[in-house]
Write a protein that holds these residues in place. Structure first.
Motif, short mmCIF file in Angstrom:
data_model
loop_
_atom_site.label_atom_id
_atom_site.label_comp_id
_atom_site.label_asym_id
_atom_site.label_seq_id
_atom_site.Cartn_x
_atom_site.Cartn_y
_atom_site.Cartn_z
N PHE A 1 78.30 -21.66 4.94
CA PHE A 1 77.59 -20.70 4.91
C PHE A 1 76.69 -21.95 4.70
O PHE A 1 75.98 -22.80 3.33
N ARG A 2 75.89 -22.56 6.14
CA ARG A 2 74.63 -23.60 5.82
C ARG A 2 73.77 -23.21 5.00
O ARG A 2 72.97 -24.36 4.49
N HIS A 3 73.22 -22.34 4.15
CA HIS A 3 72.12 -22.01 3.84
C HIS A 3 72.38 -21.86 1.36
O HIS A 3 71.67 -21.47 0.89
N MET A 4 73.98 -22.08 1.62
CA MET A 4 74.92 -22.16 0.65
C MET A 4 74.63 -23.76 -0.11
O MET A 4 75.21 -24.39 0.54
N PRO B 1 69.77 -14.71 5.29
CA PRO B 1 69.14 -16.24 5.02
C PRO B 1 69.15 -16.75 6.40
O PRO B 1 68.27 -17.63 6.50
N ASN B 2 70.28 -17.33 7.40
CA ASN B 2 70.23 -17.72 8.35
C ASN B 2 69.63 -17.93 9.23
O ASN B 2 69.02 -18.42 10.07
N LYS C 1 66.44 -16.56 8.50
CA LYS C 1 65.11 -16.32 7.97
C LYS C 1 64.04 -16.64 8.86
O LYS C 1 62.80 -15.58 9.16
N VAL D 1 74.99 -13.43 3.96
CA VAL D 1 75.07 -14.70 5.21
C VAL D 1 73.62 -14.58 6.13
O VAL D 1 72.85 -15.70 7.09
N GLU E 1 80.13 -17.49 10.71
CA GLU E 1 80.02 -17.18 9.09
C GLU E 1 79.81 -15.72 8.78
O GLU E 1 80.65 -15.72 8.06
#
Lengths: 299, 278, 365
Positions: free
Chosen positions: C86-89, A205-206, A208, A202, A184
């Motif tokens: 992007f897994r959080h988007m 957030p992954n 957190k 990127v 990512e």
């Protein structure tokens, strides 16, 4: 842990299949042994703390908490955690980035080194700072010249706290970031993001949940540390006493109700920590489960 | 192919590694080295006199003996707890699962005074044991109780995930080949979780050896009887005997490092065993 | 934009991933990098993208040296094998990412971003998924979103790492056609990596066959398939029957037959013949150019029937493919002896056969 939510269905599956179903007697015996042990060793001490704290009523309880020495101990504990946790947070993220995102020589050694503070007795953690900054230590005479006190003063307490909580966040993040890989981040770079943009938009957030998990555990230990802090504190009431040290003093003075009152605050902190931890595990499972063993050294 | 590729394309390698090593050195490595440097200033005779003093030797025996025993108790009950958490469903399971980590979260001093209040001779449990002549608090048995408490989560938390990943098919295969339930548990399940169990045992043991906070409240701290090694270090420090404290600390540090090495090897073994044959 | 790769070397420890690779990719062409796993094709793609640095050599995009240019300035679109969404988007935010991280001067306004993202989502026919999270998408949908995201920054070149590798056979086939169509519309210079020869031959304008860090052959699919440069390429592109024999008097002698060959360069000595299963005709009548063989098994389903045989002389297993209709006409039976007439024999020096991954009936993919 590895998904309290998934355990339920999994255990039901085990119990429904003949080959993995234990005999009723065996099941009852294991449940009795396991839960008996659990109640005796975990629940009972917890109950005792609150029962003893309230034995002389709410008034005594409250009085023990708002007494000036208690308040100053609470303040010092909060201060030590407020310094140690952010420092170890920055360190943890930095170490995890270096270790999880790159290949380099000596990586395994570095990872082991980061875990060192967990395998060192807290008493030794205190001792080393006495040897470095104490009156007879390496920098003792130098510091005395400038009238700076580290040992038997607040800076020593902060240092000892940093030491014992050193690995918490790093060891939570390293396996998590290793498992997530770098694809990512690479995608973000190819799309034109800068290093900082990649990190903030990127990576962070992954990670957190893992980060929060580490912070919570780090904080619990920072506020509850006893041995290491005890060595460097000097036990000056109202000055260099943290909450756990204050508990000890009260206890040794046979002020049991007061000791347990302060202890009950720390026990509440522990329960709060476990509650947040469970929520995080529930949120994060099953895709990115943070490590379940906060204190053991990893490879 | 890509897995082995160098990732230097991502920025920040120098910055993060540099900061990591700097912070590690300042907080951990340099202060730790002080122990060895200090010890090196003593003559071998002095060191030997310190570490072989009867009080010190008695404390090693107590610390390691109690830690070993506590880790063994934890191995047995930790395995049972992991088993019931993974294999059985029962009311309150999630609560039990969450509270297993209590010893990690509860400050050791709090645990210490709570255990003392339970096992003292007028305590919650102590009062029932006292008439039978059983003393726990302020004896080595009290130390054992404290060490069991603080080591409890290790075995549960190392065994639990492995047990969870162990597919029911292995036991079904064993059963289809004619194994009894006992045989399939002892010959199929136990060998699979043995590395994790040993790791958990070693972790609990390592933690117990260095433990201080929870023990001193319940130990009684009688020299030669119930005085643990970390307490000797503290006592010597309070008497400004830095050399003596450091010599004994060196012994403990070396043992801790040896344990760390053993644990790393065990985890490597565990990881190898845990890898699924695809 | 054309891409030129010059004398690229790349090693990972003791492993040589790329060994002096030089290649040209022409503007607007869709090129396949084809080879077995570990042949260096993904590494080459990542070096072109700037995700990996070569030990030596140069990369030129549109004639401009890019070796020292960081990834983010290369303006390449990269579609990762596992998509790296992007897994959080949300899907929308994934596609918008490249626009949002542009420096303020170049960044379009919120309305501009919205328009561009929806345009791209329309292009990949997934506008209705804009608010979903990546975890809620199927593999094929993720693949198309990854492509839309890569196209958002208007790349000069588009690089795809095993674009269909993680998909099941049916979706794979669908997406293949769709990607070809998309390429016809956009005409961006594109390179994709694959280990599936069918995919490469069907989709690409040009196929580059790689093996052990080297380029074995590059050319249009037809050429590579019909005139393989060496034994490896022949073996890798489709199934092959292999016969060992000797060259004498301008003919290849093997298994009791004397065969004319397309490419006899040697005057004599040992050689290996590669015969495609569909290039063998079955005859009942003996012939000097017919290999006597015994039928073992007849697999008569689908449009093409497969017949397994062994040669009478050396018991070498062979396979023949022929249309179902022809099989019916022949009325063959297992155990029967027939004569196989090769229609095209490719000869290679016998030493070359050693580099083949699977010598007998190598079917790649």
């Amino acid at each position: 842990m590895a998904g309290a939510t998934s355990t339920l269905t999994a255990s039901q599956r085990f119990e429904s299949r003949s080959a993995t179903r234990d005999h009723g007697v065996v099941r009852a015996l294991l449940l009795a042994l396991g839960l008996g042990f659990f109640v005796l060793f975990l629940i009972l001490p917890l109950v005792v703390v609150f029962a003893e704290a309230l034995r002389k009523g709410w008034e005594t309880y409250w009085a023990a908490l708002v007494e000036p020495d208690a308040l100053s101990a609470i303040r010092l504990t909060l201060l030590a955690a407020a310094i140690a946790v952010p420092l170890n947070l920055v360190f943890g993220v930095s170490a995890a980035w270096a270790i999880a995102k790159y290949q380099f020589r000596g990586k395994a050694l570095l990872t082991t080194m980061i875990d060192l503070p967990f395998s060192v007795s807290p008493v030794i953690a205190g001792l080393i700072y006495v040897l470095v900054f104490g009156a007879q230590g390496w920098f003792g005479p130098l510091l005395e010249g400038y009238d700076v006190r580290i040992i038997f003063a607040v800076p020593g307490i902060v240092l000892a706290t940093i030491f014992v909580t050193f690995p918490f966040i790093a060891r939570e993040l390293i396996p998590l970031m290793e498992a997530q890989g770098s694809e990512e981040e690479e995608a973000a770079l190819v799309l034109g993001a800068s290093g900082w943009q990649t990190f903030w938009r990127v990576t962070l957030p992954n990670i957190k949940w893992g980060l929060l998990y580490g912070v919570i555990l780090c904080n619990a230990r920072a506020m509850g540390e006893f041995g290491a802090v005890s060595v460097v504190s000097g036990h000056i009431r109202g000055m260099t006493n943290t909450m756990p040290l204050h508990v000890e003093i009260l206890y040794n003075e046979y002020q049991f109700a007061a000791a347990f009152a302060v202890a009950s605050l720390l026990a509440l902190l522990a329960l709060f920590t476990l509650a947040v931890k469970s929520v995080i595990e529930w949120r994060a499972s099953p895709t990115s489960t943070p490590g379940t063993r906060p204190e053991e050294p990893r490879t | 192919m890509a897995a082995t590729a160098s990732r230097r394309v991502l920025p920040g390698f120098g910055l993060t590694l540099g900061f990591t090593i700097l912070y590690l050195s300042l907080i951990v490595l340099i202060p730790l080295s002080a122990v060895f440097v200090k010890t090196a200033t003593l003559s071998p005779e002095q060191i030997w006199a310190q570490i072989s003093a009867p009080r010190a030797v008695a404390s090693y025996r107590l610390t390691f003996g109690a830690s070993l025993l506590a880790a063994t108790v934890n191995a047995v009950f930790g395995l049972i707890l992991a088993w019931i958490l993974v294999r059985y469903s029962f009311p309150g399971k999630k609560l039990v699962d969450a509270l297993i980590d209590l010893p990690f979260a509860l400050p050791t001093a709090v645990a210490g005074i709570a255990l003392a209040a339970i096992y003292a001779k007028n305590g919650w449990i102590g009062q029932f044991l006292e008439p039978h002549g059983i003393k726990i608090a302020f004896t080595p048995a009290g130390i054992l109780v404290a060490l069991i408490f603080i080591g409890l989560p290790f075995v549960v938390r190392t065994v639990q995930p492995v047990l969870q990943d162990l597919d029911a098919e292995f036991e079904e295969a064993a059963a289809s080949l004619g194994a009894t339930r006992w045989q399939s548990v002892t010959r199929v399940v136990l060998p699979a979780i043995l590395p994790a169990l040993t790791t958990g045992f070693a972790l609990a043991f390592a933690r117990a050896v260095g433990e201080y906070g929870s023990v001193i409240f319940i130990a009684g701290n009688m020299p030669l009887v119930s005085e643990i090694t970390p307490l000797i270090i503290i006592t010597k420090l309070e008497q400004y005997d830095y050399a003596g404290a450091t010599a004994i600390a060196t012994v403990m540090l070396l043992i801790s490092f040896a344990l760390l090495l053993v644990i790393n090897l065990l985890q490597a073994w565990s990881a190898r065993r845990g890898r699924k044959e695809a | 934009m054309s891409i030129r790769v010059e004398n690229i070397d790349k090693r990972f420890g003791a492993f040589t991933a790329l060994n002096d690779v030089t290649l040209d990719f022409r503007t607007g062409e869709l090129t396949a990098l084809l080879g077995p796993s570990g042949c260096g094709k993904t590494t080459l793609l990542r070096i072109i993208a700037g995700l990996e640095t070569a030990d030596s050599g140069r990369i030129l995009i549109a004639g401009e040296e890019t070796s020292d240019k960081p990834v983010r300035e290369r303006q390449v679109g990269f579609v990762f094998q596992h998509y790296a969404l992007f897994r959080h988007m949300s899907v929308f935010e994934n596609v918008a990412f490249g626009l949002r991280v542009k420096p303020r001067r170049e960044r379009p306004g919120e309305a501009g971003i919205r328009r561009r993202v929806m345009e791209l989502l329309d292009l990949v026919q997934l506008a209705w998924l804009a608010d979903r999270m990546p975890a809620q998408l199927s593999g094929g949908q993720r693949q198309r979103i990854a492509l839309a995201r890569a196209l958002a920054v208007e790349p000069q070149v588009l690089l795809l790492d095993e674009p269909f590798g993680a998909l099941d056979a049916k979706v794979r086939k669908e997406l293949r056609g769709w990607l070809r169509q998309l390429h016809e519309t956009l005409h961006i210079t594109s390179i994709f990596v694959t280990h599936d020869q069918e995919e490469a031959l069907e989709l690409a304008d040009r196929v580059v066959v790689m093996n052990q860090g080297r380029i074995e052959q590059a050319g249009p699919p037809q050429t590579v398939y019909e005139h393989p440069a060496n034994a490896f390429v022949h073996g890798f592109l489709g199934a092959s029957n292999i016969l060992r024999g000797t060259i004498r008097d301008g003919l290849f002698h093997a298994e009791g037959a004397s065969l004319p060959a397309r490419n006899i360069h040697q005057s004599g000595g040992e050689a290996i013949a590669y015969l495609r299963p569909h290039e063998l005709a079955i005859a009942r009548r003996p012939d000097p150019a017919g290999i006597p063989a015994e039928i073992r098994r007849i697999l008569a389903f689908g449009a093409l029937a497969r017949i397994e045989l062994v040669t009478l002389a050396g018991r070498v297993p062979l396979e023949v493919e022929l249309p179902q209709r022809d099989l019916a006409g022949l009325a063959l039976n297992p155990g029967e002896t027939v004569h196989l007439m090769p229609q095209g024999v490719n000869l290679f020096p016998s030493a070359e056969a050693a580099i083949l991954p699977k010598p007998v009936l190598a079917k790649a993919g």
